[in-house]
Scaffold this motif. Structure first.
Motif, mmCIF file in Angstrom:
data_model
loop_
_atom_site.group_PDB
_atom_site.id
_atom_site.type_symbol
_atom_site.label_atom_id
_atom_site.label_comp_id
_atom_site.label_asym_id
_atom_site.label_seq_id
_atom_site.Cartn_x
_atom_site.Cartn_y
_atom_site.Cartn_z
ATOM 1 N N ALA A 74 3.712 -49.228 -30.262
ATOM 2 C CA ALA A 74 4.912 -50.053 -30.075
ATOM 3 C C ALA A 74 4.608 -51.530 -30.325
ATOM 4 O O ALA A 74 5.480 -52.289 -30.790
ATOM 5 N N GLN A 75 3.370 -51.935 -30.050
ATOM 6 C CA GLN A 75 2.964 -53.325 -30.275
ATOM 7 C C GLN A 75 2.544 -53.591 -31.719
ATOM 8 O O GLN A 75 2.221 -54.723 -32.075
ATOM 9 N N GLY A 76 2.528 -52.538 -32.538
ATOM 10 C CA GLY A 76 2.132 -52.701 -33.929
ATOM 11 C C GLY A 76 0.635 -52.719 -34.129
ATOM 12 O O GLY A 76 0.149 -53.106 -35.196
ATOM 13 N N LYS A 77 -0.123 -52.257 -33.116
ATOM 14 C CA LYS A 77 -1.579 -52.265 -33.202
ATOM 15 C C LYS A 77 -2.157 -50.911 -33.607
ATOM 16 O O LYS A 77 -3.362 -50.766 -33.770
ATOM 17 N N SER A 78 -1.313 -49.894 -33.741
ATOM 18 C CA SER A 78 -1.765 -48.563 -34.116
ATOM 19 C C SER A 78 -0.658 -47.845 -34.875
ATOM 20 O O SER A 78 0.526 -48.038 -34.596
ATOM 21 N N GLN A 79 -1.064 -47.010 -35.844
ATOM 22 C CA GLN A 79 -0.111 -46.191 -36.590
ATOM 23 C C GLN A 79 -0.165 -44.730 -36.155
ATOM 24 O O GLN A 79 0.537 -43.891 -36.707
ATOM 25 N N GLN A 80 -0.998 -44.423 -35.165
ATOM 26 C CA GLN A 80 -1.130 -43.043 -34.706
ATOM 27 C C GLN A 80 0.190 -42.557 -34.102
ATOM 28 O O GLN A 80 0.730 -43.144 -33.173
ATOM 29 N N GLY A 81 0.726 -41.475 -34.663
ATOM 30 C CA GLY A 81 1.985 -40.918 -34.182
ATOM 31 C C GLY A 81 3.208 -41.661 -34.667
ATOM 32 O O GLY A 81 4.333 -41.374 -34.226
ATOM 33 N N ALA A 82 3.035 -42.616 -35.598
ATOM 34 C CA ALA A 82 4.160 -43.426 -36.057
ATOM 35 C C ALA A 82 5.180 -42.610 -36.843
ATOM 36 O O ALA A 82 6.340 -43.011 -36.975
ATOM 37 N N LYS A 84 6.386 -39.753 -35.912
ATOM 38 C CA LYS A 84 7.326 -39.188 -34.942
ATOM 39 C C LYS A 84 7.953 -40.258 -34.055
ATOM 40 O O LYS A 84 9.070 -40.088 -33.558
ATOM 41 N N CYS A 85 7.219 -41.335 -33.833
ATOM 42 C CA CYS A 85 7.697 -42.414 -32.959
ATOM 43 C C CYS A 85 7.540 -43.755 -33.686
ATOM 44 O O CYS A 85 6.660 -44.564 -33.335
ATOM 45 N N PRO A 86 8.355 -44.020 -34.730
ATOM 46 C CA PRO A 86 8.208 -45.263 -35.494
ATOM 47 C C PRO A 86 8.470 -46.504 -34.647
ATOM 48 O O PRO A 86 9.331 -46.507 -33.767
ATOM 49 N N ARG A 87 7.716 -47.535 -34.924
ATOM 50 C CA ARG A 87 7.829 -48.771 -34.139
ATOM 51 C C ARG A 87 9.224 -49.378 -34.242
ATOM 52 O O ARG A 87 9.731 -49.977 -33.282
ATOM 53 N N ASP A 88 9.885 -49.226 -35.385
ATOM 54 C CA ASP A 88 11.225 -49.788 -35.549
ATOM 55 C C ASP A 88 12.209 -49.195 -34.550
ATOM 56 O O ASP A 88 13.155 -49.863 -34.113
ATOM 57 N N ASP A 89 11.998 -47.931 -34.191
ATOM 58 C CA ASP A 89 12.891 -47.269 -33.236
ATOM 59 C C ASP A 89 12.443 -47.450 -31.786
ATOM 60 O O ASP A 89 13.265 -47.376 -30.859
ATOM 61 N N PHE A 90 11.119 -47.652 -31.604
ATOM 62 C CA PHE A 90 10.569 -47.755 -30.248
ATOM 63 C C PHE A 90 9.634 -48.958 -30.179
ATOM 64 O O PHE A 90 8.404 -48.813 -30.072
ATOM 65 N N PRO A 91 10.199 -50.175 -30.236
ATOM 66 C CA PRO A 91 9.369 -51.383 -30.259
ATOM 67 C C PRO A 91 8.915 -51.794 -28.857
ATOM 68 O O PRO A 91 9.374 -51.266 -27.852
ATOM 69 N N TRP A 92 8.009 -52.756 -28.838
ATOM 70 C CA TRP A 92 7.491 -53.291 -27.583
ATOM 71 C C TRP A 92 8.331 -54.499 -27.158
ATOM 72 O O TRP A 92 8.590 -55.397 -27.947
ATOM 73 N N GLY A 101 5.029 -55.895 -20.235
ATOM 74 C CA GLY A 101 6.011 -55.464 -21.221
ATOM 75 C C GLY A 101 6.280 -53.981 -21.104
ATOM 76 O O GLY A 101 5.628 -53.276 -20.317
ATOM 77 N N VAL A 102 7.265 -53.510 -21.886
ATOM 78 C CA VAL A 102 7.626 -52.086 -21.867
ATOM 79 C C VAL A 102 7.970 -51.636 -23.279
ATOM 80 O O VAL A 102 8.293 -52.454 -24.154
ATOM 81 N N ILE A 103 7.905 -50.324 -23.492
ATOM 82 C CA ILE A 103 8.358 -49.744 -24.763
ATOM 83 C C ILE A 103 9.859 -49.540 -24.655
ATOM 84 O O ILE A 103 10.343 -48.921 -23.702
ATOM 85 N N LEU A 104 10.597 -50.067 -25.615
ATOM 86 C CA LEU A 104 12.041 -49.862 -25.627
ATOM 87 C C LEU A 104 12.353 -48.458 -26.137
ATOM 88 O O LEU A 104 11.848 -48.031 -27.177
ATOM 89 N N GLY A 105 13.172 -47.726 -25.415
ATOM 90 C CA GLY A 105 13.540 -46.382 -25.846
ATOM 91 C C GLY A 105 12.560 -45.338 -25.328
ATOM 92 O O GLY A 105 11.562 -45.647 -24.671
ATOM 93 N N PHE A 106 12.885 -44.092 -25.639
ATOM 94 C CA PHE A 106 12.075 -42.956 -25.175
ATOM 95 C C PHE A 106 11.845 -42.009 -26.342
ATOM 96 O O PHE A 106 12.784 -41.386 -26.844
ATOM 97 N N CYS A 107 10.582 -41.911 -26.769
ATOM 98 C CA CYS A 107 10.237 -41.012 -27.871
ATOM 99 C C CYS A 107 9.887 -39.633 -27.310
ATOM 100 O O CYS A 107 9.005 -39.505 -26.454
#
Length: 321
Positions: A74-82, A84-92, A101-107
């Motif tokens: 979510a912080q853009g520091k890893s692409q693992q699992g991106a 299924k859970c893309p950062r654009d949909d579940f950002p920090w 901080g928190v992850i916005l949304g629920f993957c």
């Protein structure tokens, strides 16, 4: 007209001697190795005394690891699992305090790591694989001893579904186990159509390479298990948090404690394989007292080793909390 040639008489005499021997041999060959199956089941129970608490710790470590990956993604520091859970949909979402901080949304794909109700994927795969061996051994015992044969069909079908469910996890974690579990599926489906002592023997022989590969896959998964168990501690070891030598020494001890526990687990799995080899050997040829005596001795030693390993791990665990 009633005369019999010497050659014919020899053949008749030979048949008269051989027939009773064959009659005695065939039932022995067809008999399921009840004693060997019983001791293999006991051998598995011994391995499980260490396997289960070790997997309990693995579940905690894997769950923590999965949550940390979700945050880094979510912080853009890893692409693992991106995928299924893309950062654009579940950002920090960073709080006013930059350390919060928190992850916005629920993957949905992260649910297994946040839920406390079930094991995360890799742990579930490994614990489920142990469960398959356990229930397979119980199934063999029931068939071999002729106990509750009717109800055993439902048990076979349940075990078959469990194998199929674990196979479905292949894309999530521990893929090496998936094809082995999948190979059991047709064997179990076939067993569901027949329930007898003879079927137990067939299950031992037909399932022999699959169980061997399953035990081997659990052993092969041990290094990944170790890495997950010690990941957080090894990260801490190279951080400022371990600048104090006393703190660092405690974390080094923690890593080594898990190394010992996983090593004991691997050794017990190898002894379980030896017990299975004797069970398969007994199903291949008429059972004999030598093989039973050997298995009794091996099972007794394995039980003692497993109890010692469990006790040591329990002591180590108390210092790891």
């Amino acid at each position: 007209m009633n005369s019999v040639s010497p050659a014919a008489r020899r053949r008749m005499n030979y048949a008269a001697v051989i027939a009773p021997a064959v009659a005695l041999l065939l039932p022995a060959c067809a008999t399921a190795p009840v004693d060997q199956i019983k001791y293999f089941s006991q051998a598995f129970a011994s391995v499980n005394t260490l396997g289960q608490p070790l997997l309990d710790d693995l579940a905690i470590a894997e769950r923590r690891q999965g949550r940390e990956i979700a945050v880094r993604r979510a912080q853009g520091k890893s692409q693992q699992g991106a995928d299924k859970c893309p950062r654009d949909d579940f950002p920090w979402l960073e709080a006013s305090d930059p350390k919060q901080g928190v992850i916005l949304g629920f993957c949905l794909n992260d649910a297994a790591y946040y839920s406390e109700l079930a094991d995360p994927p890799a742990t579930r795969m490994m614990r489920g694989s142990l469960s398959v061996i356990e229930r397979y051994a119980d199934l063999l015992s029931t068939l071999a001893e002729g106990r509750n044969v009717e109800g055993e069909i439902a048990e076979i079908e349940a075990l078959s579904r469990e194998v199929g469910g674990l196979f479905a996890l292949a894309g999530v974690a521990t893929p090496a186990l998936a094809p082995v579990l999948g190979a059991l599926h047709p064997i179990l489906e076939s067993a569901a159509r027949q329930s007898s002592a003879q079927e137990a023997r067939r299950l031992v022989l037909q399932g022999a390479p699959v169980v061997t590969r399953l035990i081997g896959a659990l052993e092969t998964a041990a290094p990944a298990m170790f890495r997950t168990l010690v990941e957080q501690t090894t990260v801490k070891l190279v951080s400022k948090a371990d600048a104090d030598p006393t703190v660092a020494a405690g974390d080094v001890a923690r890593v080594e404690a898990y190394r010992v526990a996983v090593a004991n687990y691997v050794v017990l799995l190898r002894k379980l394989q030896a017990a299975w080899d004797l069970t398969v050997q007994a199903a291949s040829v008429p059972a004999n007292q030598v093989s039973v005596a050997t298995l009794v001795r091996q099972t007794s030693q394995l039980r003692a080793d497993a109890e010692n390993a469990r006790r040591v791990f329990s002591i180590l665990r108390s210092g790891l909390q």
